[in-house]
Design a protein around this motif. Structure first.
Motif, short mmCIF file in Angstrom:
data_model
loop_
_atom_site.label_atom_id
_atom_site.label_comp_id
_atom_site.label_asym_id
_atom_site.label_seq_id
_atom_site.Cartn_x
_atom_site.Cartn_y
_atom_site.Cartn_z
N SER A 199 8.28 -0.39 7.02
CA SER A 199 7.72 0.92 6.72
C SER A 199 6.64 1.28 7.75
O SER A 199 6.58 2.40 8.25
CB SER A 199 7.13 0.90 5.31
N ASN A 209 9.44 4.27 1.53
CA ASN A 209 8.06 4.53 1.10
C ASN A 209 7.99 4.60 -0.43
O ASN A 209 7.14 3.97 -1.05
CB ASN A 209 7.58 5.84 1.75
N LEU A 267 8.51 1.14 -2.01
CA LEU A 267 7.34 0.26 -1.93
C LEU A 267 6.24 0.71 -2.89
O LEU A 267 5.71 -0.08 -3.67
CB LEU A 267 6.80 0.26 -0.50
N GLU A 268 5.90 2.00 -2.80
CA GLU A 268 4.72 2.46 -3.52
C GLU A 268 4.95 2.61 -5.02
O GLU A 268 4.08 2.30 -5.81
CB GLU A 268 4.25 3.78 -2.93
C1 LIG Z 1 3.85 6.21 2.33
O1 LIG Z 1 3.61 7.50 2.82
C2 LIG Z 1 2.25 7.92 2.73
C3 LIG Z 1 2.19 9.36 3.15
O2 LIG Z 1 2.83 9.57 4.36
C4 LIG Z 1 1.41 7.00 3.58
O3 LIG Z 1 0.05 7.37 3.51
C5 LIG Z 1 1.57 5.56 3.08
O4 LIG Z 1 0.87 4.67 3.90
C6 LIG Z 1 3.05 5.17 3.09
N1 LIG Z 1 3.17 3.88 2.44
C7 LIG Z 1 3.83 2.86 2.97
C8 LIG Z 1 3.91 1.63 2.17
O5 LIG Z 1 4.37 2.94 4.07
#
Ligand SMILES: *[C@@H]1O[C@H](CO)[C@@H](O)[C@H](O)[C@H]1NC(C)=O
Ligand SMILES: *[C@@H]1O[C@H](CO)[C@@H](O)[C@H](O)[C@H]1NC(C)=O
Ligand SMILES: *[C@@H]1O[C@H](CO)[C@@H](O)[C@H](O)[C@H]1NC(C)=O
Length: 179
Positions: free
Chosen positions: A126, A97, A100-101
């Motif tokens: 993910s 996570n 990616l972010e």
């Molecule tokens: C990362 O985690 C957040 C909080 O749980 C979530 O909202 C988000 O969709 C996730 N991002 C990815 C790319 O999976």
């Protein structure tokens, strides 16, 4: 249960009792371990696609050539410290996570054409882990993930390059942890 333990009471009871005992053995062996969530799983087929595997490894290779810090390893022993096997997929979910972010999206113009193919692949993984949770206290996991994030932040842009350079390790760690 008492009936099941009476030896040889019927031809069916034997195997049934045996599997009961096996289950109990597995439970107690797992001991204090968390019940492993069935959602913390990725099918092996995700990691057996030659094309996207090649793209992921090529991306990692290209970025690692640009990574001028060879002293730091992000996905290694420290990340898994005190995290048992049953928790590692959940740990890797957090790392994925973050990757990616906070790394791939900001860097998404770089390392083409690999980046544009690898990001959707990792985003799908993910997404498949979105229901992956553990019931127990996860402070030790969050601590290790936070250490990784802090290290990346401290290294600045080179930290982000390093994360990309370790995408091959991320790929393998996900495969091993979520099987
Ligand atoms: C990362 O985690 C957040 C909080 O749980 C979530 O909202 C988000 O969709 C996730 N991002 C990815 C790319 O999976
Ligand atoms: C990926 O495939 C290319 C050919 O398409 C090959 O030259 C390269 O060595 C492969 N890389 C890896 C890491 O498998
Ligand atoms: C390493 O890369 C970073 C950013 O790319 C740069 O700021 C730094 O000066 C580089 N360090 C060395 C020792 O080349």
């Amino acid at each position: 249960m008492a009936a099941l333990q009476k030896p040889g009471s019927s031809s069916l009871m034997g195997p049934l009792a045996a599997s009961c005992l096996l289950l109990i053995a597995l439970w107690t062996q797992g001991g204090l371990a968390v019940p492993i969530s069935s959602h913390c799983r990725l099918d092996g087929s995700n990691f057996q696609q030659p094309y996207i595997t090649n793209r992921t490894f090529m991306l990692a290779k290209e970025a690692s050539l640009a990574d001028n810090n060879t002293d730091v390893r992000l996905i290694g022993e420290k990340l898994f410290y005190e995290v048992n096997m049953g928790e590692r997929c959940y740990l890797m979910k957090q790392v994925l996570n973050f990757t990616l972010e906070e790394v791939l999206l900001p860097q998404s113009d770089r390392f083409q054409p690999y980046m544009q193919e690898v990001v959707p692949f990792l985003a799908r993984l993910s997404n498949k882990l979105s229901q992956c949770h553990i019931d127990s206290d996860d402070q030790h996991i969050q601590r290790n993930v936070q250490n990784l994030k802090d290290t990346v932040k401290k290294l600045g842009e080179n930290g982000e390059i390093k994360v990309i350079g370790e995408l091959d390790l991320l790929f393998m760690a996900l495969r091993n942890a979520c099987n």
